[in-house]
Motif scaffolding. Structure first.
Motif, short mmCIF file in Angstrom:
data_model
loop_
_atom_site.label_atom_id
_atom_site.label_comp_id
_atom_site.label_asym_id
_atom_site.label_seq_id
_atom_site.Cartn_x
_atom_site.Cartn_y
_atom_site.Cartn_z
N ASN A 50 0.81 -1.23 0.00
CA ASN A 50 0.00 0.00 0.00
C ASN A 50 0.83 1.27 0.00
O ASN A 50 0.47 2.25 -0.62
CB ASN A 50 -0.92 0.03 1.22
N PHE A 52 3.25 3.14 -1.45
CA PHE A 52 4.07 3.25 -2.65
C PHE A 52 5.15 4.31 -2.42
O PHE A 52 4.86 5.45 -2.13
CB PHE A 52 3.21 3.64 -3.85
N VAL A 99 0.43 -4.50 -5.91
CA VAL A 99 0.40 -3.08 -6.31
C VAL A 99 -1.02 -2.54 -6.14
O VAL A 99 -1.96 -3.09 -6.69
CB VAL A 99 0.85 -2.90 -7.78
N TRP A 100 -1.13 -1.48 -5.38
CA TRP A 100 -2.43 -0.85 -5.16
C TRP A 100 -2.45 0.59 -5.64
O TRP A 100 -3.49 1.18 -5.79
CB TRP A 100 -2.81 -0.91 -3.69
N SER A 101 -1.29 1.16 -5.87
CA SER A 101 -1.22 2.57 -6.25
C SER A 101 -1.40 2.74 -7.75
O SER A 101 -0.82 2.01 -8.54
CB SER A 101 0.13 3.16 -5.85
N ASP A 102 -2.20 3.72 -8.13
CA ASP A 102 -2.32 4.07 -9.53
C ASP A 102 -1.85 5.52 -9.75
O ASP A 102 -2.22 6.17 -10.71
CB ASP A 102 -3.74 3.87 -10.05
N ASP A 103 -1.00 5.99 -8.85
CA ASP A 103 -0.44 7.34 -8.92
C ASP A 103 0.56 7.40 -10.07
O ASP A 103 1.72 6.98 -9.93
CB ASP A 103 0.22 7.69 -7.59
N GLN A 104 0.14 7.92 -11.20
CA GLN A 104 0.97 7.96 -12.40
C GLN A 104 2.24 8.77 -12.22
O GLN A 104 3.28 8.44 -12.78
CB GLN A 104 0.16 8.50 -13.59
N GLN A 106 4.04 9.08 -9.43
CA GLN A 106 5.00 8.25 -8.71
C GLN A 106 5.60 7.16 -9.62
O GLN A 106 6.78 6.88 -9.55
CB GLN A 106 4.34 7.59 -7.49
N TRP A 107 4.76 6.57 -10.47
CA TRP A 107 5.26 5.53 -11.38
C TRP A 107 6.26 6.12 -12.36
O TRP A 107 7.28 5.50 -12.66
CB TRP A 107 4.10 4.86 -12.12
N ARG A 108 5.98 7.29 -12.88
CA ARG A 108 6.92 7.93 -13.81
C ARG A 108 8.24 8.25 -13.13
O ARG A 108 9.31 8.09 -13.68
CB ARG A 108 6.31 9.18 -14.42
#
Length: 113
Positions: A50, A52, A99-104, A106-108
Motif C-alpha cells: 500500500n 508506494f 500493487v495498489w497505487s495508480d499514482d501515475q 510516482q510511477w513515472r
C-alpha cells in the motif's frame, strides 16, 4: 499430473468471474518455469504494498538485481544510475506484487531512467 499450460488454460476457461487469488498463482507458475529461468538474465519479485515509495522500490530492485547485496545509498541519482547499470543489456523479468497505487506521477518518477 497436469502441466502448467493445462493449468493456465483451465483457470482461464473457468466460468468464475472472480479470478482474484489466481493471479499470484499464475505469475508464480510463469516466474518459476524453467524456460523463463533460462531466458531471463535476472528475475526479480518485489512487493510494492500500500505504501508506494519510488525510492524504496528502486532500492529493492537494485538489491534484487545485485543478488541480495545491500544497497547503501539513498541518494536518488545514485539509485537511478545503479539501477540502469544493473539492468543495461540484460533481459529481465520484474514482478511487482501487491500493487495498489495508480499514482501515475510516482510511477513515472520510479521508472524514469
Amino acid at each position: 499430473m497436469t502441466t502448467n499450460v493445462e493449468t493456465i488454460k483451465m483457470l482461464y476457461s473457468s466460468r468464475s468471474r472472480d479470478r482474484r487469488g489466481w493471479e499470484d498463482y499464475l505469475v508464480q507458475l510463469v516466474y518459476n518455469d524453467k524456460r523463463v529461468k533460462r531466458y531471463f538474465h535476472l528475475r526479480m519479485w518485489i512487493c510494492v504494498s500500500n505504501a508506494f515509495d519510488a525510492r524504496r522500490i528502486t532500492k529493492e530492485v537494485v538489491e534484487s538485481a545485485s543478488f541480495g547485496r545491500h544497497c547503501e545509498t539513498s541518494n536518488w541519482d545514485m539509485l537511478q544510475r545503479s539501477l540502469k547499470e544493473k539492468l543495461m543489456l540484460k533481459r529481465f523479468l520484474l514482478v511487482l506484487d501487491d500493487v495498489w497505487s495508480d499514482d501515475q506521477v510516482q510511477w513515472r518518477i520510479c521508472w524514469h531512467l
